[in-house]
Design a protein around this motif. Structure first.
Motif, short mmCIF file in Angstrom:
data_model
loop_
_atom_site.label_atom_id
_atom_site.label_comp_id
_atom_site.label_asym_id
_atom_site.label_seq_id
_atom_site.Cartn_x
_atom_site.Cartn_y
_atom_site.Cartn_z
N TYR A 85 0.81 -1.22 0.00
CA TYR A 85 0.00 0.00 0.00
C TYR A 85 0.85 1.28 0.00
N LEU A 132 -0.12 4.62 -2.15
CA LEU A 132 -1.48 4.55 -2.69
C LEU A 132 -2.44 5.42 -1.88
N ARG A 133 -3.39 6.01 -2.57
CA ARG A 133 -4.42 6.80 -1.89
C ARG A 133 -5.54 5.85 -1.46
N GLN A 134 -5.77 5.80 -0.16
CA GLN A 134 -6.77 4.89 0.40
C GLN A 134 -8.03 5.67 0.77
N ALA A 135 -9.18 5.05 0.57
CA ALA A 135 -10.44 5.74 0.85
C ALA A 135 -11.55 4.73 1.11
N PRO A 139 -13.67 1.52 -3.92
CA PRO A 139 -13.44 2.92 -4.32
C PRO A 139 -12.93 3.08 -5.74
N THR A 179 -11.03 5.65 -10.08
CA THR A 179 -11.09 6.91 -9.34
C THR A 179 -9.73 7.35 -8.84
N VAL A 233 -8.14 5.91 -6.43
CA VAL A 233 -7.98 5.53 -5.02
C VAL A 233 -8.27 4.04 -4.89
N HIS A 275 -9.29 0.77 -1.91
CA HIS A 275 -9.92 0.51 -0.61
C HIS A 275 -8.87 0.58 0.48
N ARG A 276 -9.24 1.17 1.60
CA ARG A 276 -8.26 1.29 2.69
C ARG A 276 -7.85 -0.08 3.20
#
Length: 369
Positions: free
Chosen positions: A114, A117-120, A215, A305, A307, A309-310
């Motif tokens: 991770y 990476l942008r997590q959301a 996401p 998108t 992002v 998934h966290r």
């Protein structure tokens, strides 16, 4: 154990083995063995390697156990098998699952999947403002079976024997009787009523549970989720009707005063219901992961998108099977490995489903006395 009971046990063990072998294919691609992974790691070598090793292990060791059970049933049908074979298959699958999970987690930590990476976490408000309609028509068969059982009990009551079988031992022979009364004769109706209410209530609750959306493609995963919950809820309501039919067939033997229990015809409806649920699970995958992208949502999923998934593995304890998150208001959440839902043990309200289930067991024990 009678021959019929031995056959039932072998069938149960075989279904457990098949389900365990299929399980990695039913879970979403970003959750191999319950480990959260970013989309660009779903084809990582360790994932493919562990999936292959798990299937060889479960198919080999589990197949040996089921084969030994079959040979024992053929050689000595009356040998008590109980549920030991099925539990052994589950233990084999559990060992393979934990081994694969640990291996993937180790590579995930070592390579820091991770990093950067942008997590959301995303939500689709339309799931609340325009929710899918609960498939109530699928509950009609269970109500019809319940009503038929009540009518049959009333019609047959005058001709029932004075002593009704209340319990059958391991050999299928009656080991406890009770005097005929409205309470004992209508026990199957009470069982159906409690069972139907419990299963419909749980199905309705999980139908309204929080969706676990991707996401990277929220619109597509929301559309999949809608189709998934409707299909699985309908399958669970069919299973409820099948379970009620099993109770009716068992009641018929009790009302006749049969001294031995014939398990095959009695358990056949519930077996058919479980097969229906398994078929829907295989077709849809967990949370609809195996469903095709709905028309009109392809662009949303392909474009993405930016992002992911966290990484929420920290909330999943006991090998990724128990969810504990005090900040999450959800009571039911989608399982990480397998089909269906589990409860959020970090939410005090999750005690309610357990209280209902324990209450059901206690009521059944009181009715059976």
């Amino acid at each position: 154990m009678t021959t019929g009971a031995a056959v039932v046990q072998v069938v149960i063990s075989s279904v457990v083995l098949l389900t365990a072998w299929l399980m990695p294919s039913l879970t979403g691609p970003t959750l191999p063995f319950g480990v959260r992974t970013p989309p660009d790691r779903v084809d990582a070598p360790v994932v493919a390697e562990q999936r292959r090793a798990y299937r060889w292990w479960v198919g080999g060791a589990g197949g040996v156990l089921v084969g030994a059970e079959v040979l024992l049933a053929l050689a000595s049908p009356r040998t008590p098998l109980s549920a030991l074979a099925s539990l052994a298959v589950l233990a084999v699958a559990g060992a393979g699952y934990l081994r694969a999970r640990r291996a993937i987690q180790a590579v995930k930590r070592r390579e820091d999947w991770y990093a950067g990476l942008r997590q959301a976490v995303v939500a689709d408000t339309s799931l609340r403002t325009r929710p899918e309609r609960f498939p109530w028509p699928w509950a009609v068969p269970s109500v019809a079976v319940l009503a038929a059982t009540a009518v049959a009990a009333a019609v047959r009551y005058p001709s029932m024997p004075d002593q009704l079988p209340m319990h059958y031992g391991d050999g299928g022979a009656v080991d406890r009787y009770a005097a005929k009364s409205v309470g004992t004769a209508f026990t199957p109706v009470f069982v159906q009523l409690a069972l139907t209410a419990l299963l419909v209530l749980v199905t309705w609750q999980v139908f309204r549970s929080r969706a676990d959306l991707d996401p990277a493609g929220p619109a597509a995963s929301a559309a999949r989720h809608r189709r998934y919950i409707v299909r699985l809820a309908a399958a669970l309501l069919v299973l409820t009707a099948c379970a009620d039919l099993t109770v009716l067939l068992a009641a018929w033997q009790v009302w006749d005063g049969d001294r031995t229990f014939a398990p095959l015809p009695v358990l056949a409806p519930t077996g058919a219901g479980l097969v229906a649920v398994l078929a829907v699970a295989i077709r849809t995958g967990q949370n609809g992961s195996r469903l095709p992208v709905p028309e009109g949502e392809q662009d949303a999923e392909d474009t993405g998108t930016g992002v992911v998934h966290r990484d929420d593995d920290r909330y999943w304890r006991c090998g990724g099977l128990v969810y504990v998150n005090r900040q999450d208001p959800a009571v039911f959440v989608a399982k990480r490995f397998g089909i269906g839902w589990t409860v959020n043990f970090g939410n005090p309200r999750s005690l309610l489903p357990f209280g209902v289930f324990i209450g059901f067991i206690l009521v059944m024990q009181l009715i059976g006395r």
